[in-house]
Structures are given as structure tokens and as C-alpha cells.
Design a protein around this motif. Sequence first.
Motif, PDB file in Angstrom:
ATOM      1  N   CYS A  88      -2.965   4.907   2.639  1.00 47.69           N
ATOM      2  CA  CYS A  88      -3.162   5.638   3.885  1.00 47.69           C
ATOM      3  C   CYS A  88      -2.827   7.103   3.731  1.00 47.69           C
ATOM      4  O   CYS A  88      -1.922   7.468   2.980  1.00 47.69           O
ATOM      5  N   LEU A  89      -3.563   7.915   4.462  1.00 46.18           N
ATOM      6  CA  LEU A  89      -3.218   9.315   4.648  1.00 46.18           C
ATOM      7  C   LEU A  89      -2.596   9.409   6.028  1.00 46.18           C
ATOM      8  O   LEU A  89      -3.134   8.875   6.990  1.00 46.18           O
ATOM      9  N   HIS A 105       0.843  -1.187   0.000  1.00 48.12           N
ATOM     10  CA  HIS A 105       0.000   0.000   0.000  1.00 48.12           C
ATOM     11  C   HIS A 105       0.879   1.239   0.000  1.00 48.12           C
ATOM     12  O   HIS A 105       2.063   1.177   0.300  1.00 48.12           O
ATOM     13  N   LEU A 106       0.281   2.349  -0.367  1.00 52.55           N
ATOM     14  CA  LEU A 106       0.978   3.620  -0.436  1.00 52.55           C
ATOM     15  C   LEU A 106       0.553   4.480   0.746  1.00 52.55           C
ATOM     16  O   LEU A 106      -0.583   4.400   1.199  1.00 52.55           O
ATOM     17  N   VAL A 157      -0.294  14.344   4.381  1.00 54.13           N
ATOM     18  CA  VAL A 157      -1.183  15.498   4.184  1.00 54.13           C
ATOM     19  C   VAL A 157      -1.111  16.381   5.422  1.00 54.13           C
ATOM     20  O   VAL A 157      -0.848  15.896   6.517  1.00 54.13           O
ATOM     21  N   PRO A 158      -1.349  17.694   5.263  1.00 51.62           N
ATOM     22  CA  PRO A 158      -1.298  18.582   6.421  1.00 51.62           C
ATOM     23  C   PRO A 158      -2.432  18.346   7.405  1.00 51.62           C
ATOM     24  O   PRO A 158      -2.282  18.572   8.598  1.00 51.62           O
ATOM     25  N   ASP A 159      -3.594  17.882   6.918  1.00 53.09           N
ATOM     26  CA  ASP A 159      -4.769  17.684   7.765  1.00 53.09           C
ATOM     27  C   ASP A 159      -5.506  16.431   7.300  1.00 53.09           C
ATOM     28  O   ASP A 159      -5.887  16.337   6.127  1.00 53.09           O
ATOM     29  N   LEU A 160      -5.703  15.470   8.201  1.00 54.14           N
ATOM     30  CA  LEU A 160      -6.347  14.210   7.830  1.00 54.14           C
ATOM     31  C   LEU A 160      -7.777  14.404   7.335  1.00 54.14           C
ATOM     32  O   LEU A 160      -8.173  13.806   6.330  1.00 54.14           O
ATOM     33  N   ASP A 161      -8.563  15.214   8.022  1.00 47.06           N
ATOM     34  CA  ASP A 161      -9.958  15.415   7.624  1.00 47.06           C
ATOM     35  C   ASP A 161     -10.061  16.049   6.242  1.00 47.06           C
ATOM     36  O   ASP A 161     -10.829  15.601   5.382  1.00 47.06           O
ATOM     37  N   ASP A 216      -7.052   8.649  14.409  1.00 53.01           N
ATOM     38  CA  ASP A 216      -6.372   9.857  14.858  1.00 53.01           C
ATOM     39  C   ASP A 216      -4.966   9.970  14.268  1.00 53.01           C
ATOM     40  O   ASP A 216      -4.429  11.066  14.167  1.00 53.01           O
ATOM     41  N   ARG A 217      -4.382   8.850  13.855  1.00 53.43           N
ATOM     42  CA  ARG A 217      -3.013   8.848  13.328  1.00 53.43           C
ATOM     43  C   ARG A 217      -2.954   8.680  11.820  1.00 53.43           C
ATOM     44  O   ARG A 217      -2.025   9.164  11.190  1.00 53.43           O
ATOM     45  N   TRP A 218      -3.885   7.938  11.236  1.00 53.62           N
ATOM     46  CA  TRP A 218      -3.921   7.748   9.792  1.00 53.62           C
ATOM     47  C   TRP A 218      -5.311   7.350   9.357  1.00 53.62           C
ATOM     48  O   TRP A 218      -6.132   6.928  10.175  1.00 53.62           O
TER      49      TRP A 218
END
Length: 122
Positions: free
Chosen positions: A114-115, A70-71, A75-79, A100-102
Motif C-alpha cells: 500500500c501507498l 503486506h508492506l 508518500v507525499p502524494d498518492l497520485d 482517498d486514503r491509500w
Amino acid sequence: MKLCAVTLDCPDPLALAEFYQRATDYAPHPISDAEFAGLISPGGFFLGFQRVDDYQRPQWPGQASPQQSHLDFAVPDLDEGETRLLSLGAVKAEHQPNEDRWRVLLDPAGHPFCLVIDRDQS
């Protein structure tokens, strides 16, 4: 030795390349076609997509058809990142081990990715 490319199997290389091009702003490779498409990052990293007949979508977190790889995308903000990618055609995976982490999303061909929070920007 340095990693210079990652290639994902999929049923429609051009469609998956378009999704990731919109998500990353990487440039389309000039000789992409229906059998193999690619994107090039500003730093020269190549992200490829190859057609596979009878493609079987990965099942995550199950292993009947494993994710294989997976990749991760910072990102600066998960939401905000999640909202943007969902609008581009990603799907949020049902199983979220630690939101909360990814965030675990699935691309249009079913590959989990994943982000994660971009620690260089936080």
C-alpha cells in the motif's frame, strides 16, 4: 525488541530486489544472489527476497492464495507515488477499498503493498 528485517518469497529475488531498490533507493546488499537478495535502508532496516520454487502469487483480496503480509510505504502524494511505481513495474490492484486514503498496488511478484500519505510531510 525491534523489527530489523522483512523477507518476501518470490520466484526471482534479484528482479524483485531491483524493483524495490528503484522504488525505495535502499542499497543492494553486497552478497545478494539468485537464491536470496536483499536491500538495506539508510537506518539499517533489511528488506529481503528469497527464491521459492513453484511460487504462488498472492491473490488479493481473495484468500485462495492469501497475501500473508503486506508492506506500507508513506508518500507525499498518492497520485504521484502511484504513477511512479506503475512506471517501475507495479500493477494497481483491481480492488481499492479506499483510494482517498491509500492505494493498493502489486509488486512484480504479486505481493500486495500500500501507498499511504506521509503524515510527517503533509
